[in-house]
Design an enzyme around this catalytic site. Structure first.
Site, short mmCIF file in Angstrom:
data_model
loop_
_atom_site.label_atom_id
_atom_site.label_comp_id
_atom_site.label_asym_id
_atom_site.label_seq_id
_atom_site.Cartn_x
_atom_site.Cartn_y
_atom_site.Cartn_z
N HIS A 35 -10.19 3.14 -0.95
CA HIS A 35 -10.40 2.77 0.45
C HIS A 35 -11.25 1.51 0.47
CE1 HIS A 35 -10.17 4.69 4.65
NE2 HIS A 35 -8.98 4.45 4.19
N HIS A 59 0.82 -1.21 0.00
CA HIS A 59 0.00 0.00 0.00
C HIS A 59 0.86 1.27 0.00
CE1 HIS A 59 -3.50 2.43 0.90
NE2 HIS A 59 -2.86 2.97 1.92
#
Lengths: 83, 776
Positions: free
Chosen positions: B118, B67
């Site tokens: 998200h 990430h």
């Protein structure tokens, strides 16, 4: 008639924006001794017959699975009130 | 500053210090539980010349995660910076690598925009996941020195009839509207797609755009030794640090702080105050550098600020204001508590800084200072717990060239096109049965993916701020930037996972072409591109092949169109069990319009206007909505993209718009002409009569293709009769195929000749009722 009270609070470690906002307002109005506010919810389940142990257990279950969001909230109390 | 002054006699706190780490090289560390591989852990030991302390391990593990480090995607993302010409860079003030790209839009104004995913938090806790997604991207924009002016969301949910989908849809939509509406930011559009491939892994992408004056540009760097490092905004709590609990349990006994939540709770009112506070700090010029705290929290902010600025930093972690006193140093370093910013403030501006944050009642604490040494030191009281070169944490993480493999299923999938599916017979077409074909039109425009998204977008505030010129259901969202001249920007985002599954290279180009066309039909000139690349596991070579193809397609496409990628985001590991989602590279295109009053509406408003179809219709139904909704089929090859023609088309629309020839323009994409005609007529309730025969004759296609083909490079426009000759002449001169296919009227009906006539009220009810019925 009796009712079962389910109390739900935001998980202690998570931010509680509502409680924070109220705490700030209290501080502004002079209540400096209150260090923090956390706001949960109280849910009343009404019955028109006496409440049994099984009802309380069921209420605990309903509280955890339906009335609260287990990811961010905890059921902190399940109590019976008679009046 | 008395940051490191001895106050009391020294008592060891029991935290794992760097000295302890050097003294106990053999201590077992739970690096695998934190997601680090053996060789990554060994590299950390090599860099440090000892084992990492548990705080250092926390920092490296989170910063070297997929990430934060982009370790699997980096080698492919480079081409966005390489496949560019000087001309493409001329309006680019800040390119890839910063929090968000910044584009010069003229008149001294610049805009910054970015999309972020998200996805995983939004599946666990849809409301807070989606809400904090909005909050996070808005802070990215704020970090560049800009005032956020709008948001958009790109959503992918599971099958609409699956009961879990309603849970996610309600949570996500409520979360987005709650956070965005509280901030007072208009939500000007986006996408909503339902497909069972997203069942256990919805996609929640959030885009924000902000505007700034050129001179207000801010960068995330700490370069002047002596400057103070200040953490301000919300207090640090145990939000979103699920993973690090293995470290907590190491430093505390087993009765200590237990399971930490993996989710974060957002507070949009705190963020609103933070926005205004930051903008005032910028205006007063008291911050030298600024960084928002998102993923990886303080670990990320400290190491990135230092690494970007080519300096070092000394931090006292006990000075961080905490919401929960039981937090361990490792947890503080990794906490993802929302609504926090880190400012780098020259000492002489501290008083001014304090005056501004106090005015906004924003809490702050000085946690460290910038030093003239390539080192990040973090202390816990008197004990040193981190001592690392900041660049090794922030930027020099591992880079992988993961194995790629052409998917085993790919050839069979591509071979199974609409002409050979259904046992070699081809998907059945109702070309000669008008009532069946007409029924397909209604079936398609009322299917969940094609139905009006009002049930969702009506929950968002689209017009707050008074600068929204276009929003859903228009092709792109448009907001005014300059209230004096009307200068504005338009943004559209697109991704078609089905096309990308069939051919990720073409699929990415198709997404780009569609977003580009959507911006062009609003009257704006496309200028820059952002992306959010949602894929399955990079450890699956077939997924990695899709990623390689899609990034190449997007980079090549941008080069052909002459507009640069300014930044983006990668989200891997989107899968349910072992099954990856369709590759979903969301592409956002930003355009500029010199006066939003000149925008082109997407629907028909006046009777008696001629309706023209620009571009050519081919028999391209593979991967189409028609093949999905009517036949439940996916196979073949996606439509061909001709970006040179897209550019020509966009220029023709711009020219026609400048001459005031266009009453409306609407892009043709999913579900083709049928969808576009329905949307144009329903937008303002204007009736029309359409004929298909000339399309069929000129382009050699049947009625099914004329209605539902998803050929690219097509736009539906309406033109007043007085401008007819001029408009057709303009198209012909520019080599744009143009065909009159209908006229608007006051009948209150949509007639497609020799097919059907629908009352607009009925058609509208079918188009607008679906989502409310499913989720209302």
């Amino acid at each position: 008639m009796p009712k079962i009270i389910v109390e739900v609070m935001p998980k202690e470690v998570l931010l509680d924006p509502q409680g924070k906002a109220v705490a700030n307002s209290l501080h502004r109005t002079g209540h400096k001794d209150i260090t923090a506010v956390r706001i949960g919810k109280r849910i009343e389940l009404h019955f028109d017959r006496p409440v049994t142990e099984a009802d309380v257990a069921a209420a605990q279950k309903i509280g955890e699975s339906f009335l609260s969001n287990a990811v961010i909230e905890d059921v902190v109390a399940v109590t019976v009130e008679d009046n | 500053m008395a940051l490191f002054k001895k106050k009391t006699p020294f008592v060891p706190s029991g935290v794992d210090t760097t000295a302890n780490a050097a003294a106990t090289p053999q201590k077992e560390q739970p690096y695998a539980l934190l997601g680090l591989k053996d060789d990554e852990y060994n590299r950390i030991r090599e860099i440090l010349g000892r084992r990492p302390s548990s705080s250092e391990l926390a920092m490296y593990s989170v910063m070297w995660s997929e990430h934060c480090s982009y370790k699997s995607s980096k080698i492919y993302l480079r081409q966005f910076g390489e496949k560019v010409t000087e001309d493409m860079k001329k309006h680019l003030m800040v390119g890839m690598g910063e929090n968000a790209g910044v584009v010069d839009i003229g008149e001294g104004w610049a805009v910054t925009f970015k999309v972020e995913s998200h996805n995983h938090p939004s599946y666990i806790e849809p409301f807070q996941g989606a809400a904090t997604g909005v909050g996070g991207i808005v802070r990215d924009i704020l970090t560049m020195g800009a005032r956020p002016i709008a948001v958009m969301d790109q959503l992918r949910f599971g099958a609409p009839e699956n009961p879990d989908t309603a849970r996610v849809v309600h949570g996500v939509v409520d979360g987005i509207s709650f956070y965005g509406n509280c901030l007072g930011l208009p939500n000007i559009g986006g996408e909503t797609v339902f497909d069972k491939v997203y069942q256990g892994n919805p996609l929640v992408n959030a885009l924000s755009v902000g505007a700034l004056r050129h001179e207000d540009l801010k960068l995330a760097k700490a370069s002047n030794p002596g400057d103070l490092v200040i953490l301000f905004g919300a207090r640090t709590g145990a939000d979103g640090i699920g993973g690090v609990s293995v470290l907590a349990s190491e430093t505390f006994d087993s009765t200590g702080p237990s399971r930490r939540p993996a989710v974060q709770v957002g507070d949009p009112f705190a963020e609103k105050v933070l926005i205004e506070c930051c903008l005032e700090l910028y205006a007063a010029q008291v911050v030298a550098g600024i960084q928002d705290l998102g993923g990886a929290g303080i670990s990320c902010a400290t190491s990135e600020l230092a690494s970007n600025g080519g300096a070092g930093m000394r931090v006292q972690l006990q000075h961080v204001l905490k919401r929960d006193e039981s937090l361990t140093p490792e947890e503080i370093l990794m906490s993802e508590s929302q609504e926090r910013m880190m400012g780098v403030v020259p000492k002489k501006h501290l008083k001014a800084f304090e005056a501004i944050v106090n005015k906004w009642e924003v809490e702050y604490s000085v946690i460290g200072e910038v030093i003239n040494e390539d080192r990040l030191y973090i202390n816990w009281g008197e004990e040193e717990i981190v001592n690392v070169p900041p660049r090794t944490v922030a930027h020099d993480g591992p880079v992988y060239e993961r194995p790629v493999a052409y998917p085993a299923y790919q050839d069979a999938l591509n071979a199974n096109n609409v002409h050979v599916a259904a046992n070699g017979n081809g998907l059945h077409r109702q070309n000669h049965n008008s009532s069946e074909l007409a029924a397909q039109v209604v079936q398609i425009i009322s299917s969940p993916n094609q139905a009006d998204k009002g049930w969702i977008t009506d929950q968002y505030d689209r017009y707050v701020g008074g600068n929204t010129a276009l929003a859903q259901p228009d092709d792109s969202g448009m907001v005014r930037v300059s209230e004096t001249t009307g200068l504005g920007i338009a943004i559209a985002t697109d991704a078609n996972g089905r096309f990308c599954q069939l051919d990720p290279y073409q699929g990415a180009k198709l997404a780009l072409a569609e977003a580009y066309r959507n911006v062009a039909v609003s009257g704006a000139s496309p200028m820059a591109v952002t992306n959010c690349l949602n894929f399955g596991s990079p450890e699956n070579p077939e997924v990695m092949w899709q990623f390689k193809q899609a990034t190449a397609g997007l980079a090549d496409g941008c080069l052909e169109l002459g507009i640069p990628v300014t930044g983006g985001n990668v989200s891997f590991y989107n899968q349910t069990g072992d099954v990856a989602i369709h590759p979903t590279p969301v592409v956002g295109v930003l355009g500029v319009i010199d006066d939003v009053a000149r925008r082109i509406p997407s629907g028909w408003q006046d009777a008696g206007h001629n309706i023209y179809l620009l571009g050519v219709t081919k028999d391209e139904l593979d991967g189409s909505v028609w093949s999905e909704v009517v036949h439940g089929h996916l196979g073949g090859r996606p439509p061909v993209v001709d970006l040179a023609f897209e550019k020509q088309l966009a220029e023709a629309i711009a020219a026609a718009s400048e001459q005031g020839l266009l009453a409306s323009a609407h892009d043709l994409s999913e579900a083709g002409l049928a969808q576009a005609v329905a949307e144009c007529t329903l937008r303002f309730g204007m009736g029309a009569r359409i004929w298909l025969n000339e399309i069929c004759e000129r382009d050699g296609v049947d009625r099914t293709a004329a209605l539902f083909s998803e050929s690219t490079g097509r736009v539906l426009v309406s033109v007043g009769r007085e401008d007819d000759v001029k408009f057709v002449g303009l198209c012909e001169a520019r080599g744009i195929p143009v065909l009159r296919i209908g006229v608007t009227d006051n009948s209150g009906e949509l007639e497609i000749q020799e097919l059907a006539t629908w009352n607009l009220a009925d058609l509208g009810a079918a188009h607008k009722g679906t989502l409310a019925e499913l989720f209302g």
